[in-house]
Scaffold this motif. Structure first.
Motif, PDB file in Angstrom:
ATOM      1  N   ARG A 376       0.842  -1.188   0.000  1.00  0.00           N
ATOM      2  CA  ARG A 376       0.000   0.000   0.000  1.00  0.00           C
ATOM      3  C   ARG A 376       0.880   1.241   0.000  1.00  0.00           C
ATOM      4  N   SER A 377       0.238   2.415  -0.036  1.00  0.00           N
ATOM      5  CA  SER A 377       0.994   3.659  -0.079  1.00  0.00           C
ATOM      6  C   SER A 377       1.784   3.895   1.195  1.00  0.00           C
ATOM      7  N   ASP A 378       1.332   3.319   2.332  1.00  0.00           N
ATOM      8  CA  ASP A 378       2.061   3.499   3.581  1.00  0.00           C
ATOM      9  C   ASP A 378       3.137   2.445   3.785  1.00  0.00           C
ATOM     10  N   GLY A 379       3.351   1.585   2.804  1.00  0.00           N
ATOM     11  CA  GLY A 379       4.398   0.589   2.898  1.00  0.00           C
ATOM     12  C   GLY A 379       3.957  -0.751   3.432  1.00  0.00           C
ATOM     13  N   SER A 380       2.744  -0.887   3.895  1.00  0.00           N
ATOM     14  CA  SER A 380       2.278  -2.161   4.437  1.00  0.00           C
ATOM     15  C   SER A 380       1.937  -3.128   3.301  1.00  0.00           C
ATOM     16  N   VAL A 381       1.958  -4.419   3.618  1.00  0.00           N
ATOM     17  CA  VAL A 381       1.711  -5.452   2.611  1.00  0.00           C
ATOM     18  C   VAL A 381       0.217  -5.522   2.309  1.00  0.00           C
ATOM     19  N   GLU A 382      -0.119  -5.407   1.027  1.00  0.00           N
ATOM     20  CA  GLU A 382      -1.511  -5.515   0.601  1.00  0.00           C
ATOM     21  C   GLU A 382      -1.844  -6.926   0.147  1.00  0.00           C
ATOM     22  N   ARG A 383      -0.996  -7.483  -0.715  1.00  0.00           N
ATOM     23  CA  ARG A 383      -1.222  -8.837  -1.205  1.00  0.00           C
ATOM     24  C   ARG A 383       0.052  -9.322  -1.881  1.00  0.00           C
ATOM     25  N   TYR A 384       0.060 -10.616  -2.167  1.00  0.00           N
ATOM     26  CA  TYR A 384       1.168 -11.223  -2.900  1.00  0.00           C
ATOM     27  C   TYR A 384       0.673 -11.578  -4.300  1.00  0.00           C
ATOM     28  N   LYS A 385       1.508 -11.279  -5.294  1.00  0.00           N
ATOM     29  CA  LYS A 385       1.102 -11.450  -6.681  1.00  0.00           C
ATOM     30  C   LYS A 385       1.951 -12.522  -7.346  1.00  0.00           C
ATOM     31  N   ALA A 386       1.315 -13.287  -8.195  1.00  0.00           N
ATOM     32  CA  ALA A 386       2.010 -14.304  -8.988  1.00  0.00           C
ATOM     33  C   ALA A 386       1.786 -14.003 -10.460  1.00  0.00           C
ATOM     34  N   ARG A 387       2.829 -14.190 -11.248  1.00  0.00           N
ATOM     35  CA  ARG A 387       2.728 -13.878 -12.668  1.00  0.00           C
ATOM     36  C   ARG A 387       3.547 -14.903 -13.441  1.00  0.00           C
ATOM     37  N   LEU A 388       2.969 -15.450 -14.494  1.00  0.00           N
ATOM     38  CA  LEU A 388       3.691 -16.355 -15.386  1.00  0.00           C
ATOM     39  C   LEU A 388       4.370 -15.520 -16.456  1.00  0.00           C
ATOM     40  N   VAL A 389       5.688 -15.659 -16.561  1.00  0.00           N
ATOM     41  CA  VAL A 389       6.484 -14.830 -17.463  1.00  0.00           C
ATOM     42  C   VAL A 389       7.165 -15.730 -18.476  1.00  0.00           C
ATOM     43  N   ALA A 390       6.999 -15.413 -19.750  1.00  0.00           N
ATOM     44  CA  ALA A 390       7.696 -16.137 -20.814  1.00  0.00           C
ATOM     45  C   ALA A 390       9.113 -15.605 -20.954  1.00  0.00           C
ATOM     46  N   LYS A 391      10.014 -16.476 -21.309  1.00  0.00           N
ATOM     47  CA  LYS A 391      11.419 -16.091 -21.488  1.00  0.00           C
ATOM     48  C   LYS A 391      11.593 -15.535 -22.895  1.00  0.00           C
ATOM     49  N   GLY A 392      11.185 -14.268 -23.038  1.00  0.00           N
ATOM     50  CA  GLY A 392      11.187 -13.639 -24.348  1.00  0.00           C
ATOM     51  C   GLY A 392      12.564 -13.404 -24.924  1.00  0.00           C
ATOM     52  N   PHE A 393      13.608 -13.504 -24.102  1.00  0.00           N
ATOM     53  CA  PHE A 393      14.950 -13.273 -24.630  1.00  0.00           C
ATOM     54  C   PHE A 393      15.379 -14.374 -25.601  1.00  0.00           C
ATOM     55  N   THR A 394      14.621 -15.482 -25.647  1.00  0.00           N
ATOM     56  CA  THR A 394      14.947 -16.548 -26.589  1.00  0.00           C
ATOM     57  C   THR A 394      14.189 -16.404 -27.905  1.00  0.00           C
ATOM     58  N   GLN A 395      13.335 -15.378 -28.030  1.00  0.00           N
ATOM     59  CA  GLN A 395      12.593 -15.177 -29.280  1.00  0.00           C
ATOM     60  C   GLN A 395      13.516 -14.685 -30.395  1.00  0.00           C
ATOM     61  N   LEU A 396      13.174 -15.006 -31.622  1.00  0.00           N
ATOM     62  CA  LEU A 396      13.941 -14.614 -32.796  1.00  0.00           C
ATOM     63  C   LEU A 396      13.161 -13.572 -33.583  1.00  0.00           C
ATOM     64  N   GLU A 397      13.808 -12.449 -33.870  1.00  0.00           N
ATOM     65  CA  GLU A 397      13.148 -11.385 -34.622  1.00  0.00           C
ATOM     66  C   GLU A 397      12.846 -11.857 -36.042  1.00  0.00           C
ATOM     67  N   GLY A 398      11.638 -11.565 -36.510  1.00  0.00           N
ATOM     68  CA  GLY A 398      11.192 -12.014 -37.822  1.00  0.00           C
ATOM     69  C   GLY A 398      10.555 -13.376 -37.815  1.00  0.00           C
TER      70      GLY A 398
END
Length: 706
Positions: A376-398
């Motif tokens: 929160r704005s006062d620094g207290s914990v509001e919630r914990y978030k989980a996110r699935l992230v793809a490893k985009g650094f392995t993508q090939l342009e084009g």
């Protein structure tokens, strides 16, 4: 050694050290095929040294080094696990491990110690102490007659060339040396209440785990151990000093200037303890609410709310947002449950992918879970978030992506809307898009490996064919913006040509403006019914969260009244001051010394990244602090090769912020809409390029917008 390029100088000094101290010559050097060693071939030849390097990918040819390296790491890990120190103390653990190994008998040396064979005398063990234990060092500079004459510290190692101990101050988070130390070798300040092999099980509602090392911090973390009692306690109180006989527990009192967030019943999705940064509270009677720290473009995802911790008693806190916690999701319990929650609620329902076999000629990109603490704005914990992230650094342009650019709202557009809303008396509303990047449609054919920890039996050969964008993909932000633009334009909004993130709609006398910055939406206008219709329309297309009246946007605090709108980045400025270690420094009146011309005459910084991070954060602070714009512009010229003189000038800006961290911009309500601009320039002000520096400011009425 901080960098590999120091190898040559250190190895040459080691040759001289061996000859001077032991009257011996190094005859053979064996190493891997690293360039830092190969480049010393001529040096070895000049000194008659036989240089050996083993075959590529054959470390067994250098087995002595590999085995000793493993030996040192095993002892260092044992020291770390016993004291339960954070990983940031790995250097002290390794050095202490070597110090101990050199004084232990070995069967390879006929049960003699390396120290004895080297110096022809047995080692002295009287100075050895338990690593990581609680130690009280003499306070040589007490500020008051009734101050404590000892400082609680952690013993973190021995010194070479000095008869003293290396200690870590729990209150100042600084490392110092002292010879007058009292050790309590049975107490480990970083230890949990119930030490077990599975440390993650110790974190619960009644246990306090170690405080983490914040990414922006320049010092070590502080454990859950107090520096001094806040108030006197009776002898029979559970907080009395006699409870020091037990390992660190809730019996320890908290210091008056360090308030710890109380642990949440639900730990974050990882196998390690809950890492919550310390909360430094400073008294300020005239304080105003604090803005949240700037959110990253991919900071919104599925989350589980948790009960809020104990609120602080003083007006404001300095509590930086920790770096995202990256953990493996192979464990069971809350991590797997939270990951499954994100999977079933956000990804399955959204139709992000479908399971199929990998076609021939196609490549897979990986993925992983990323966890983050939402505060929160006062620094207290509001919630914990989980996110699935793809490893985009392995993508090939084009192949996997074409274009990646995605427009974001300009700060000038934000100021213009604020000036317009303040002058017209319009209300400002804020909305947040949950899982924003998951809404974008993919035109490329992309295949991703199955989710970590959620692979089902019988589906081992299947992969995920992505139909919609995912966090981490190169084109994720672009696809999301295209999806949002298509949706909002269908509601009658027109996209601005001056700022592609600005959308406006006019119906008769009704005017509504919408500004989007990645997943944060700002809405204003003169018709409350039109604003409500826009919110309903967006809710029907995306999963949004209505945050009500505008208070915090992009880390900026907004305070509206009948006189106008005030914006500031007070909490962000306080975090910069804290991370620079200048909370106790004296403030100054000017951001830059008058007549100062920065040049390249001083020494280069050993760690230029520290300077670049500081100036980068100050650049964002100019959103609400035009008074430091010129100083930051000059400091930005030396990002490539910063020097000590440049760092001193940057720290002076931080000391200037300390004089008024809550200063900001005011947009008055009694303003016209005349556009005024002012400019000025020096004459060949830069001593290096002999170029001039021009400055300008643009006002919309009485409101500074650029």
């Amino acid at each position: 050694m901080r960098h590999k390029d120091e190898t040559q100088s250190i190895l040459k000094r080691f040759f001289s050290y061996v000859f001077t101290q032991f009257e011996s010559h190094i005859k053979t050097v064996r190493s891997d095929n690293g360039g830092e060693f190969i480049s010393l071939r001529s040096f070895f030849q000049d000194n008659g040294v036989l240089f050996q390097h083993y075959c590529v990918y054959t470390p067994q040819q250098n087995g002595v080094v590999e085995r000793k390296h493993r030996h040192i790491l095993q002892v260092a890990r044992a020291l770390k696990f016993q004291a339960q120190l954070p990983t940031q103390f790995w250097e002290e653990c390794a050095l202490t491990a070597v110090h101990i190994i050199n004084r232990l008998p070995s069967p390879v040396l006929s049960f003699k110690t390396p120290f004895e064979l080297l110096y022809s005398k047995p080692p002295n063990f009287s100075h050895l102490r338990v690593f990581g234990c609680l130690a009280y060092a003499t306070n040589v500079h007490p500020s008051h007659k009734f101050d404590c004459r000892s400082i609680p510290t952690i013993f973190i190692g021995y010194l070479i060339g000095q008869k003293a101990y290396k200690l870590f101050d729990l209150s100042t988070k600084k490392v110092f040396t002292s010879r007058d130390v009292k050790f309590l070798e049975h107490i480990f300040p970083y230890a949990s209440v119930k030490p077990t092999s599975d440390f993650s099980k110790n974190i619960g509602p009644n246990n306090v785990g170690p405080i983490p090392f914040v990414a922006q911090d320049l010092s070590y973390p502080s454990p859950s151990f107090p520096t001094r009692p806040a108030t006197p306690t009776p002898p029979d109180s559970p907080h009395s000093p006699k409870s020091l006989n037990s390992p660190l527990s809730p019996n320890f009192q908290s210091t008056p200037d360090l308030l710890l967030d109380s642990p949440s019943p639900l730990p974050p999705p990882n196998s390690d303890p809950i890492d919550l940064p310390t909360t430094l509270v400073t008294h300020d009677p005239s304080s105003i609410p604090i803005p949240a720290s700037p959110s990253s473009p991919s900071s919104v995802s599925s989350s589980i709310p948790v009960p809020s911790p104990q609120s602080p008693t003083l007006p404001y806190e300095i509590n930086p947002q920790p770096a995202p916690l990256r953990r493996s999701s192979r464990h069971t319990g809350p991590p797997a449950k939270l990951s499954d929650y994100v999977y079933s609620q956000a990804l399955r329902a959204n139709g992000t992918w479908s399971l199929t076999t990998l076609p021939p000629g196609k490549t897979l990109i990986g993925c992983r879970w990323v966890y983050k603490v939402k505060r929160r704005s006062d620094g207290s914990v509001e919630r914990y978030k989980a996110r699935l992230v793809a490893k985009g650094f392995t993508q090939l342009e084009g192949v996997d992506y074409q274009d990646t650019f995605s427009p974001t709202a300009k700060i000038i557009s934000v100021r213009c809307l604020l000036a317009l809303a303040a002058a017209r008396g319009w209300s400002l509303h804020q909305m947040d898009v949950n899982n924003a990047f998951l809404h974008g449609d993919l035109s490329e054919e992309i295949y991703m490996s199955p989710l970590p920890g959620l692979r089902r039996q019988g589906e081992e050969h299947l992969v995920c064919r992505l139909h919609k964008s995912l966090y981490g993909l190169k084109q994720a932000s672009r696809q999301w913006f295209a999806k949002f633009t298509e949706a909002i334009c269908s509601a009658g909004y027109i996209q601005s040509r001056a700022d592609y993130s600005l959308f406006t709609r006019t119906k008769g006398k009704s005017f509504t403006a919408l500004l989007i910055y990645v997943d944060d939406i700002l809405i204003t206008g003169n018709d409350s019914i039109s604003i409500a219709e826009t919110k309903t329309f967006l809710h029907s297309h995306f999963h949004l969260k209505d945050l009500g009246k505008l208070k915090y946007f992009l880390g900026i605090e907004f305070s509206a009244s009948k006189n106008g709108i005030f914006i500031s980045q007070r909490k962000y400025a306080l975090e910069i001051i804290k991370d620079a270690g200048l909370l106790g420094a004296a403030p100054i009146n000017t951001p830059m010394e008058r007549g100062l011309k920065l040049s390249d005459n001083s020494d280069l910084l050993k760690e230029p990244g520290q300077y670049r991070r500081l100036v980068g954060r100050l650049i964002y602070l100019t959103v609400s602090r035009p008074d430091i714009t010129y100083a930051i512009h000059v400091l930005s010229r030396f990002m490539h090769q910063p020097r000590r003189l440049h760092m001193d000038a940057a720290l002076r800006v931080v000391r200037y912020l300390k004089s008024a961290p809550g200063q900001g911009l005011f947009f008055p309500s009694n303003s016209d809409f005349r556009l005024r601009a002012y400019c000025d320039s020096d004459w060949a002000g830069c001593p290096l390029t002999r170029r001039s520096t021009s400055g300008y400011c643009v006002f919309l009425g009485s409101s500074l917008i650029s």
